[in-house]
Scaffold this motif. Structure first.
Motif, PDB file in Angstrom:
ATOM      1  N   THR A 130     -36.899 -30.368  22.561  1.00  0.00           N
ATOM      2  CA  THR A 130     -36.180 -30.234  23.829  1.00  0.00           C
ATOM      3  C   THR A 130     -35.898 -31.598  24.448  1.00  0.00           C
ATOM      4  N   THR A 131     -36.922 -32.447  24.462  1.00  0.00           N
ATOM      5  CA  THR A 131     -36.843 -33.730  25.169  1.00  0.00           C
ATOM      6  C   THR A 131     -35.798 -34.654  24.546  1.00  0.00           C
ATOM      7  N   HIS A 161     -39.586 -37.697  21.042  1.00  0.00           N
ATOM      8  CA  HIS A 161     -40.988 -37.263  21.214  1.00  0.00           C
ATOM      9  C   HIS A 161     -41.211 -35.840  20.691  1.00  0.00           C
ATOM     10  N   PRO A 363     -52.025 -39.541  26.151  1.00  0.00           N
ATOM     11  CA  PRO A 363     -50.667 -39.006  25.924  1.00  0.00           C
ATOM     12  C   PRO A 363     -50.532 -37.519  26.226  1.00  0.00           C
ATOM     13  N   THR A 370     -45.686 -32.914  32.975  1.00  0.00           N
ATOM     14  CA  THR A 370     -46.627 -33.936  33.453  1.00  0.00           C
ATOM     15  C   THR A 370     -47.427 -33.346  34.623  1.00  0.00           C
ATOM     16  N   GLU A 372     -47.436 -34.241  37.628  1.00  0.00           N
ATOM     17  CA  GLU A 372     -46.572 -34.095  38.816  1.00  0.00           C
ATOM     18  C   GLU A 372     -45.751 -32.807  38.723  1.00  0.00           C
TER      19      GLU A 372
HETATM   20  C1  LIG Z   1     -48.061 -36.166  22.605  1.00  0.00           C
HETATM   21  C2  LIG Z   1     -46.694 -35.707  23.014  1.00  0.00           C
HETATM   22  C3  LIG Z   1     -46.154 -34.567  22.433  1.00  0.00           C
HETATM   23  C4  LIG Z   1     -44.878 -34.132  22.800  1.00  0.00           C
HETATM   24  N1  LIG Z   1     -44.339 -33.043  22.179  1.00  0.00           N
HETATM   25  C5  LIG Z   1     -43.069 -32.671  22.467  1.00  0.00           C
HETATM   26  C6  LIG Z   1     -42.444 -31.610  21.737  1.00  0.00           C
HETATM   27  O1  LIG Z   1     -43.054 -30.990  20.846  1.00  0.00           O
HETATM   28  N2  LIG Z   1     -41.160 -31.297  22.037  1.00  0.00           N
HETATM   29  C7  LIG Z   1     -40.457 -31.952  23.006  1.00  0.00           C
HETATM   30  O2  LIG Z   1     -39.299 -31.612  23.231  1.00  0.00           O
HETATM   31  N3  LIG Z   1     -41.027 -32.966  23.719  1.00  0.00           N
HETATM   32  C8  LIG Z   1     -42.306 -33.336  23.470  1.00  0.00           C
HETATM   33  N4  LIG Z   1     -42.890 -34.371  24.159  1.00  0.00           N
HETATM   34  C9  LIG Z   1     -42.155 -35.002  25.246  1.00  0.00           C
HETATM   35  C10 LIG Z   1     -42.652 -34.513  26.610  1.00  0.00           C
HETATM   36  O3  LIG Z   1     -42.289 -33.175  26.796  1.00  0.00           O
HETATM   37  C11 LIG Z   1     -42.065 -35.452  27.665  1.00  0.00           C
HETATM   38  O4  LIG Z   1     -42.805 -36.650  27.577  1.00  0.00           O
HETATM   39  C12 LIG Z   1     -42.126 -34.842  29.041  1.00  0.00           C
HETATM   40  O5  LIG Z   1     -41.176 -33.825  29.151  1.00  0.00           O
HETATM   41  C13 LIG Z   1     -41.872 -35.873  30.130  1.00  0.00           C
HETATM   42  O6  LIG Z   1     -40.718 -36.602  29.847  1.00  0.00           O
HETATM   43  P1  LIG Z   1     -40.750 -38.198  29.912  1.00  0.00           P
HETATM   44  O7  LIG Z   1     -41.933 -38.667  29.155  1.00  0.00           O
HETATM   45  O8  LIG Z   1     -39.421 -38.711  29.525  1.00  0.00           O
HETATM   46  O9  LIG Z   1     -41.034 -38.516  31.434  1.00  0.00           O
HETATM   47  P2  LIG Z   1     -40.046 -38.299  32.666  1.00  0.00           P
HETATM   48  O10 LIG Z   1     -39.607 -36.881  32.751  1.00  0.00           O
HETATM   49  O11 LIG Z   1     -38.995 -39.362  32.651  1.00  0.00           O
HETATM   50  O12 LIG Z   1     -41.030 -38.584  33.853  1.00  0.00           O
HETATM   51  C14 LIG Z   1     -41.497 -39.915  34.166  1.00  0.00           C
HETATM   52  C15 LIG Z   1     -42.416 -39.818  35.378  1.00  0.00           C
HETATM   53  O13 LIG Z   1     -41.692 -39.246  36.487  1.00  0.00           O
HETATM   54  C16 LIG Z   1     -42.337 -38.084  36.961  1.00  0.00           C
HETATM   55  N5  LIG Z   1     -41.357 -37.042  37.281  1.00  0.00           N
HETATM   56  C17 LIG Z   1     -40.259 -36.713  36.557  1.00  0.00           C
HETATM   57  N6  LIG Z   1     -39.610 -35.677  37.127  1.00  0.00           N
HETATM   58  C18 LIG Z   1     -40.317 -35.340  38.230  1.00  0.00           C
HETATM   59  C19 LIG Z   1     -40.160 -34.338  39.234  1.00  0.00           C
HETATM   60  N7  LIG Z   1     -39.140 -33.482  39.216  1.00  0.00           N
HETATM   61  N8  LIG Z   1     -41.082 -34.281  40.216  1.00  0.00           N
HETATM   62  C20 LIG Z   1     -42.120 -35.152  40.260  1.00  0.00           C
HETATM   63  N9  LIG Z   1     -42.318 -36.122  39.331  1.00  0.00           N
HETATM   64  C21 LIG Z   1     -41.437 -36.212  38.336  1.00  0.00           C
HETATM   65  C22 LIG Z   1     -43.204 -37.608  35.798  1.00  0.00           C
HETATM   66  O14 LIG Z   1     -44.315 -36.877  36.258  1.00  0.00           O
HETATM   67  C23 LIG Z   1     -43.617 -38.901  35.142  1.00  0.00           C
HETATM   68  O15 LIG Z   1     -44.742 -39.419  35.784  1.00  0.00           O
HETATM   69  C24 LIG Z   1     -44.149 -34.840  23.795  1.00  0.00           C
HETATM   70  C25 LIG Z   1     -44.707 -35.984  24.384  1.00  0.00           C
HETATM   71  C26 LIG Z   1     -45.960 -36.422  23.993  1.00  0.00           C
HETATM   72  C27 LIG Z   1     -46.530 -37.657  24.617  1.00  0.00           C
END
Ligand SMILES: Cc1cc2nc3c(=O)[nH]c(=O)nc-3n(C[C@H](O)[C@H](O)[C@H](O)COP(=O)(O)OP(=O)(O)OC[C@H]3O[C@@H](n4cnc5c(N)ncnc54)[C@H](O)[C@@H]3O)c2cc1C
Length: 405
Positions: A130-131, A161, A363, A370, A372
């Motif tokens: 999804t991401t 990711h 992680p 997250t 938040e």
């Molecule tokens: C070990 C691991 C496994 C994963 N597995 C998968 C998987 O199988 N499939 C997949 O698709 N993805 C996967 N991911 C990705 C994961 O879903 C994303 O990391 C997650 O959706 C957050 O996106 P981002 O890291 O880009 O952070 P962002 O969404 O950019 O967020 C950055 C910061 O801003 C805050 N933030 C963002 N939006 C808001 C809001 N609306 N309100 C308050 N705070 C907010 C967040 O809490 C965070 O602190 C994985 C990641 C990891 C580390």
């Protein structure tokens, strides 16, 4: 045995845990040092996990699965992630169990017949992708697309990711097929489909051996039968998988690592001496920290099993699942800091397990929302503005599984 083990889990669950502990100690633990040293993607151990039928823990028996409930799924992931196994293999196990959810919830009978027996037999590791680099947790911000071409669909875009990216056989990809929240759709794309390729493996600081990397789609053609559910179901696929499977799965990884950290810390304070006594007898501050870590583990674990028990009972439990993810991740991180204060400089030695538990805990904060995002959901629940409870909407599909192990 703690209260969860006595009050919520059954003899069948205990038997499953025993089996998984033995498996983890035999198959996973001996490989941890190599994974830590090389940071390379593990292909063998996760295959062995799947060959044991563990990815199919919640697949109904009529499709060849274990027919387990959500408590069995949670216990399995927790045990693999604990001191008997590793957080990395717990993360890998959870990623494909998470990838399975959308087929159980949205798959047609043909899709279930095609994929569930293969997943249950350990011949197919699924993902959910999804991401994207440009959207993170803001699912509606995604830009990858699928466009119709005759009866086929052509996918283009970049998923980021993706858990188990580099070992998977089947990607569950959510992409744009139109505008707005009804403009996302989900597709089942075999990993060897022309036009689907992987980025270079970039290891995380923690969970070494696990891959959460980039998957690219370049004019990747799939047949109409690859569409999961209806066109426009993509947001529901992404959000429900994350809520009903992702939250508890990731909380279980965190819980297993948290327990491992407590077990390791207990050994350390008995082994290490200061002022002529074992550390825990010598220093009141150490006793306080051990007490607090124990409280953290108890609180987090109770929260998790209460939530998945509610899911098994078909209750409205989205808030409990969100809270379980939040509490497990945050309390494990808090315990990591306390343990650091007990170990002193040894906390950072790479020949000690503690630094791995600390790195593995970090992680887990991001996927399936997250902290938040969980707090945002809980805020909405309190303010009566949480729009739809997935545990209620999909109750007929998630509740009532029975562990007949
Ligand atoms: C070990 C691991 C496994 C994963 N597995 C998968 C998987 O199988 N499939 C997949 O698709 N993805 C996967 N991911 C990705 C994961 O879903 C994303 O990391 C997650 O959706 C957050 O996106 P981002 O890291 O880009 O952070 P962002 O969404 O950019 O967020 C950055 C910061 O801003 C805050 N933030 C963002 N939006 C808001 C809001 N609306 N309100 C308050 N705070 C907010 C967040 O809490 C965070 O602190 C994985 C990641 C990891 C580390």
């Amino acid at each position: 045995m703690d209260l969860i083990d006595q009050m919520i889990l059954t003899d069948a669950h205990h038997a499953l845990r025993h089996e998984v502990q033995e498996f983890a100690a035999e198959v996973i633990a001996p490989q941890v040092a190599k994974m830590e040293e090389t940071s390379a993607v593990d292909h063998e151990v996760i295959r062995e996990v799947s060959r044991r039928g563990y990815i199919g823990v919640t697949i109904p028996r009529r499709y060849g699965g274990m027919g387990g409930d959500h408590k069995a799924r949670t216990l399995l992931i927790e045990t693999i992630s604990s001191e008997h196994g590793s957080g990395a293999m717990g993360a890998a196990t959870q990623a494909s169990i998470l990838g399975l959810a959308k087929i159980l919830h949205f798959g047609s009978e043909e899709q279930k017949q095609q994929w569930l027996p293969a997943i249950a037999a350990g011949e197919c590791l699924p993902t959910i992708a999804t991401t994207e680099p440009g959207c993170g947790g803001h699912v509606l911000g995604m830009e990858a697309t699928a466009v119709r071409d005759g009866s086929d669909w052509i996918l283009n875009g970049h998923k980021h990711h993706v858990g188990n990216s580099h070992v998977a056989d089947l990607h569950g990809v959510v992409v744009r097929t139109g505008e707005g929240s009804g403009g996302l759709s989900a597709f089942l794309v075999p990993a060897d489909t022309p036009g689907c390729y992987l980025g270079e493996h970039v290891p995380l600081t923690g969970l070494r051996g696990f891959s959460a990397g980039d998957v690219f789609f370049e004019d990747c053609r799939v047949p109409a039968s690859a569409l999961l559910g209806e066109e426009g179901d993509g947001l529901s696929v992404a959000l429900s998988s994350s809520m009903l499977y992702g939250r508890a799965n990731l909380a279980a990884v965190s819980c297993g690592v948290h327990r491992a950290l407590l077990a390791d810390t207990k050994d350390e304070v008995k082994r290490r001496h200061r002022y002529g006594k074992p550390l825990h007898e010598a220093l009141d501050s150490v006793q306080q920290k051990i007490g607090k870590i124990t409280s953290n583990v108890m609180t987090a674990r109770q929260d998790l099993y209460l939530a998945v028990d509610a899911l098994d009972r078909g209750m409205d439990c989205d808030a409990a699942l969100a809270n379980a993810k939040l509490i497990n991740v945050e309390l494990a991180l808090a315990s990591a800091r306390l343990a650091d204060g007990i170990y002193g400089a040894d906390a950072h030695r790479t020949d000690r397990a503690l630094q791995r538990y600390v790195r593995d805990s970090q992680p887990i904060r991001s996927p399936a929302g997250t902290s938040e995002i969980q707090q945002r959901i809980l805020y909405k629940v309190t303010m009566d503005s949480y729009p739809s409870s997935w545990s209620v909407r999909l109750a007929d599909k998630v509740a009532g599984a029975e562990l007949r192990h």
